[in-house]
Design a protein around this motif. Structure first.
Motif, PDB file in Angstrom:
ATOM      1  N   LEU A  95      -7.761  -6.880   1.498  1.00  0.00           N
ATOM      2  CA  LEU A  95      -7.587  -7.737   0.315  1.00  0.00           C
ATOM      3  C   LEU A  95      -7.856  -6.960  -0.969  1.00  0.00           C
ATOM      4  O   LEU A  95      -7.122  -7.086  -1.948  1.00  0.00           O
ATOM      5  CB  LEU A  95      -8.498  -8.962   0.389  1.00  0.00           C
ATOM      6  CG  LEU A  95      -8.113 -10.028   1.403  1.00  0.00           C
ATOM      7  CD1 LEU A  95      -9.200 -11.089   1.489  1.00  0.00           C
ATOM      8  CD2 LEU A  95      -6.766 -10.652   1.065  1.00  0.00           C
ATOM      9  N   ARG A  96      -8.898  -6.158  -0.955  1.00  0.00           N
ATOM     10  CA  ARG A  96      -9.197  -5.369  -2.152  1.00  0.00           C
ATOM     11  C   ARG A  96      -8.115  -4.321  -2.395  1.00  0.00           C
ATOM     12  O   ARG A  96      -7.724  -4.078  -3.534  1.00  0.00           O
ATOM     13  CB  ARG A  96     -10.594  -4.754  -2.068  1.00  0.00           C
ATOM     14  CG  ARG A  96     -11.670  -5.848  -2.235  1.00  0.00           C
ATOM     15  CD  ARG A  96     -13.070  -5.321  -2.107  1.00  0.00           C
ATOM     16  NE  ARG A  96     -13.248  -4.870  -0.730  1.00  0.00           N
ATOM     17  CZ  ARG A  96     -14.024  -3.857  -0.385  1.00  0.00           C
ATOM     18  NH1 ARG A  96     -14.690  -3.169  -1.284  1.00  0.00           N
ATOM     19  NH2 ARG A  96     -14.151  -3.512   0.872  1.00  0.00           N
ATOM     20  N   TYR A  97      -7.592  -3.724  -1.341  1.00  0.00           N
ATOM     21  CA  TYR A  97      -6.482  -2.781  -1.495  1.00  0.00           C
ATOM     22  C   TYR A  97      -5.264  -3.506  -2.085  1.00  0.00           C
ATOM     23  O   TYR A  97      -4.620  -3.007  -3.012  1.00  0.00           O
ATOM     24  CB  TYR A  97      -6.129  -2.143  -0.143  1.00  0.00           C
ATOM     25  CG  TYR A  97      -4.929  -1.248  -0.212  1.00  0.00           C
ATOM     26  CD1 TYR A  97      -5.021   0.040  -0.735  1.00  0.00           C
ATOM     27  CD2 TYR A  97      -3.687  -1.690   0.227  1.00  0.00           C
ATOM     28  CE1 TYR A  97      -3.912   0.864  -0.815  1.00  0.00           C
ATOM     29  CE2 TYR A  97      -2.573  -0.872   0.150  1.00  0.00           C
ATOM     30  CZ  TYR A  97      -2.683   0.399  -0.373  1.00  0.00           C
ATOM     31  OH  TYR A  97      -1.570   1.200  -0.467  1.00  0.00           O
ATOM     32  N   LEU A  98      -4.966  -4.692  -1.578  1.00  0.00           N
ATOM     33  CA  LEU A  98      -3.810  -5.450  -2.062  1.00  0.00           C
ATOM     34  C   LEU A  98      -3.963  -5.891  -3.517  1.00  0.00           C
ATOM     35  O   LEU A  98      -2.973  -6.102  -4.203  1.00  0.00           O
ATOM     36  CB  LEU A  98      -3.562  -6.673  -1.169  1.00  0.00           C
ATOM     37  CG  LEU A  98      -3.018  -6.373   0.219  1.00  0.00           C
ATOM     38  CD1 LEU A  98      -3.026  -7.627   1.078  1.00  0.00           C
ATOM     39  CD2 LEU A  98      -1.616  -5.777   0.131  1.00  0.00           C
ATOM     40  N   LEU A 128       1.500  -2.715   5.924  1.00  0.00           N
ATOM     41  CA  LEU A 128       1.083  -1.992   4.724  1.00  0.00           C
ATOM     42  C   LEU A 128       1.261  -0.496   4.959  1.00  0.00           C
ATOM     43  O   LEU A 128       0.297   0.252   5.116  1.00  0.00           O
ATOM     44  CB  LEU A 128      -0.373  -2.328   4.386  1.00  0.00           C
ATOM     45  CG  LEU A 128      -0.654  -3.801   4.101  1.00  0.00           C
ATOM     46  CD1 LEU A 128      -2.140  -4.046   3.987  1.00  0.00           C
ATOM     47  CD2 LEU A 128       0.067  -4.243   2.840  1.00  0.00           C
ATOM     48  N   THR A 129       2.503  -0.064   4.989  1.00  0.00           N
ATOM     49  CA  THR A 129       2.828   1.322   5.323  1.00  0.00           C
ATOM     50  C   THR A 129       2.123   2.336   4.427  1.00  0.00           C
ATOM     51  O   THR A 129       1.589   3.337   4.942  1.00  0.00           O
ATOM     52  CB  THR A 129       4.354   1.521   5.306  1.00  0.00           C
ATOM     53  OG1 THR A 129       4.937   0.579   6.213  1.00  0.00           O
ATOM     54  CG2 THR A 129       4.728   2.934   5.728  1.00  0.00           C
ATOM     55  N   PRO A 130       2.078   2.155   3.110  1.00  0.00           N
ATOM     56  CA  PRO A 130       1.361   3.150   2.288  1.00  0.00           C
ATOM     57  C   PRO A 130      -0.109   3.290   2.691  1.00  0.00           C
ATOM     58  O   PRO A 130      -0.622   4.406   2.798  1.00  0.00           O
ATOM     59  CB  PRO A 130       1.505   2.623   0.865  1.00  0.00           C
ATOM     60  CG  PRO A 130       2.735   1.777   0.893  1.00  0.00           C
ATOM     61  CD  PRO A 130       2.734   1.156   2.262  1.00  0.00           C
ATOM     62  N   LEU A 134      -2.127   6.519   4.367  1.00  0.00           N
ATOM     63  CA  LEU A 134      -3.359   7.065   3.782  1.00  0.00           C
ATOM     64  C   LEU A 134      -4.475   7.147   4.819  1.00  0.00           C
ATOM     65  O   LEU A 134      -5.205   8.137   4.891  1.00  0.00           O
ATOM     66  CB  LEU A 134      -3.806   6.209   2.594  1.00  0.00           C
ATOM     67  CG  LEU A 134      -2.956   6.311   1.332  1.00  0.00           C
ATOM     68  CD1 LEU A 134      -3.302   5.185   0.360  1.00  0.00           C
ATOM     69  CD2 LEU A 134      -3.156   7.670   0.686  1.00  0.00           C
ATOM     70  N   ILE A 135      -4.607   6.110   5.622  1.00  0.00           N
ATOM     71  CA  ILE A 135      -5.641   6.102   6.656  1.00  0.00           C
ATOM     72  C   ILE A 135      -5.327   7.162   7.708  1.00  0.00           C
ATOM     73  O   ILE A 135      -6.227   7.855   8.185  1.00  0.00           O
ATOM     74  CB  ILE A 135      -5.786   4.704   7.285  1.00  0.00           C
ATOM     75  CG1 ILE A 135      -6.284   3.706   6.235  1.00  0.00           C
ATOM     76  CG2 ILE A 135      -6.743   4.741   8.482  1.00  0.00           C
ATOM     77  CD1 ILE A 135      -6.224   2.254   6.673  1.00  0.00           C
ATOM     78  N   ASP A 136      -4.064   7.298   8.057  1.00  0.00           N
ATOM     79  CA  ASP A 136      -3.642   8.326   9.006  1.00  0.00           C
ATOM     80  C   ASP A 136      -4.064   9.714   8.526  1.00  0.00           C
ATOM     81  O   ASP A 136      -4.657  10.488   9.274  1.00  0.00           O
ATOM     82  CB  ASP A 136      -2.118   8.256   9.185  1.00  0.00           C
ATOM     83  CG  ASP A 136      -1.603   9.233  10.212  1.00  0.00           C
ATOM     84  OD1 ASP A 136      -2.134   9.262  11.337  1.00  0.00           O
ATOM     85  OD2 ASP A 136      -0.655   9.981   9.890  1.00  0.00           O
ATOM     86  N   ARG A 137      -3.801  10.012   7.256  1.00  0.00           N
ATOM     87  CA  ARG A 137      -4.198  11.313   6.690  1.00  0.00           C
ATOM     88  C   ARG A 137      -5.721  11.455   6.664  1.00  0.00           C
ATOM     89  O   ARG A 137      -6.253  12.531   6.898  1.00  0.00           O
ATOM     90  CB  ARG A 137      -3.599  11.491   5.292  1.00  0.00           C
ATOM     91  CG  ARG A 137      -2.114  11.800   5.342  1.00  0.00           C
ATOM     92  CD  ARG A 137      -1.580  12.320   4.025  1.00  0.00           C
ATOM     93  NE  ARG A 137      -1.593  11.373   2.938  1.00  0.00           N
ATOM     94  CZ  ARG A 137      -0.612  10.507   2.677  1.00  0.00           C
ATOM     95  NH1 ARG A 137       0.463  10.478   3.421  1.00  0.00           N
ATOM     96  NH2 ARG A 137      -0.697   9.695   1.654  1.00  0.00           N
ATOM     97  N   TRP A 138      -6.433  10.360   6.366  1.00  0.00           N
ATOM     98  CA  TRP A 138      -7.896  10.401   6.338  1.00  0.00           C
ATOM     99  C   TRP A 138      -8.432  10.738   7.729  1.00  0.00           C
ATOM    100  O   TRP A 138      -9.344  11.560   7.866  1.00  0.00           O
ATOM    101  CB  TRP A 138      -8.460   9.067   5.849  1.00  0.00           C
ATOM    102  CG  TRP A 138      -9.941   9.102   5.659  1.00  0.00           C
ATOM    103  CD1 TRP A 138     -10.614   9.386   4.514  1.00  0.00           C
ATOM    104  CD2 TRP A 138     -10.949   8.874   6.664  1.00  0.00           C
ATOM    105  NE1 TRP A 138     -11.970   9.347   4.740  1.00  0.00           N
ATOM    106  CE2 TRP A 138     -12.206   9.034   6.039  1.00  0.00           C
ATOM    107  CE3 TRP A 138     -10.913   8.549   8.009  1.00  0.00           C
ATOM    108  CZ2 TRP A 138     -13.407   8.884   6.725  1.00  0.00           C
ATOM    109  CZ3 TRP A 138     -12.102   8.403   8.703  1.00  0.00           C
ATOM    110  CH2 TRP A 138     -13.342   8.566   8.056  1.00  0.00           C
TER     111      TRP A 138
END
Length: 149
Positions: A95-98, A128-130, A134-138
């Motif tokens: 929710l905060r990301y959105l 939420l592909t973006p 980002l999580i994938d890279r993290w």
């Protein structure tokens, strides 16, 4: 004209902060939903959050389909929606990301691969592909750091 320019600049500087206020965790379930919110989201673990259907729908294809495409939730007048299969912690993060918090602002909450993996699955589920990327890279970076140690 100069006055208008100054006021518009001030508005623009605070717009993101104002939008970020369009989600909040429910502290007292006995009070009605506050005016700026039109939905209360509930998770399986019992946590509840106020949100704006319009904002969620604009930022997520999942919520757009839920609230605007004729799904049963579109016509649900209860104003409380169960979001199954996600923890309260993960929904709060999403929710905060959105609502405009950057991944960098939120990434301090990723305490390890298990937490990141849970958010990774949630981001995928909510389309939420973006954020998913980002999580994938993290996760990759986190694992690389562990290997280097």
């Amino acid at each position: 004209s100069a006055f208008l320019t100054i006021n518009l600049r001030m508005l623009g500087q605070n717009l993101l902060q104002d939008i970020q206020k369009l989600c909040a965790e429910v502290q007292d379930d006995t009070i009605p939903i506050p005016p700026l919110f039109d939905i209360k989201l509930r998770t399986d673990d019992g946590r509840k959050f106020y949100a704006s259907k319009t904002l969620l729908s604009a930022r997520s294809e999942y919520f757009y389909n839920m609230f605007g495409s004729g799904m049963k939730e579109t016509h649900d007048t209860s104003r409380e929606q169960l979001i199954s299969g996600i923890t309260g912690d993960d929904l709060w993060f999403l929710l905060r990301y959105l609502t405009g918090f950057s991944f960098e602002q939120l990434s301090s909450e990723l305490s390890g691969v298990l937490r990141a993996e849970s958010l990774y699955r949630s981001a995928n589920f909510f389309l939420l592909t973006p954020l998913y990327n980002l999580i994938d890279r993290w996760i990759i970076s986190y694992i690389e750091k562990l290997i280097m140690e």
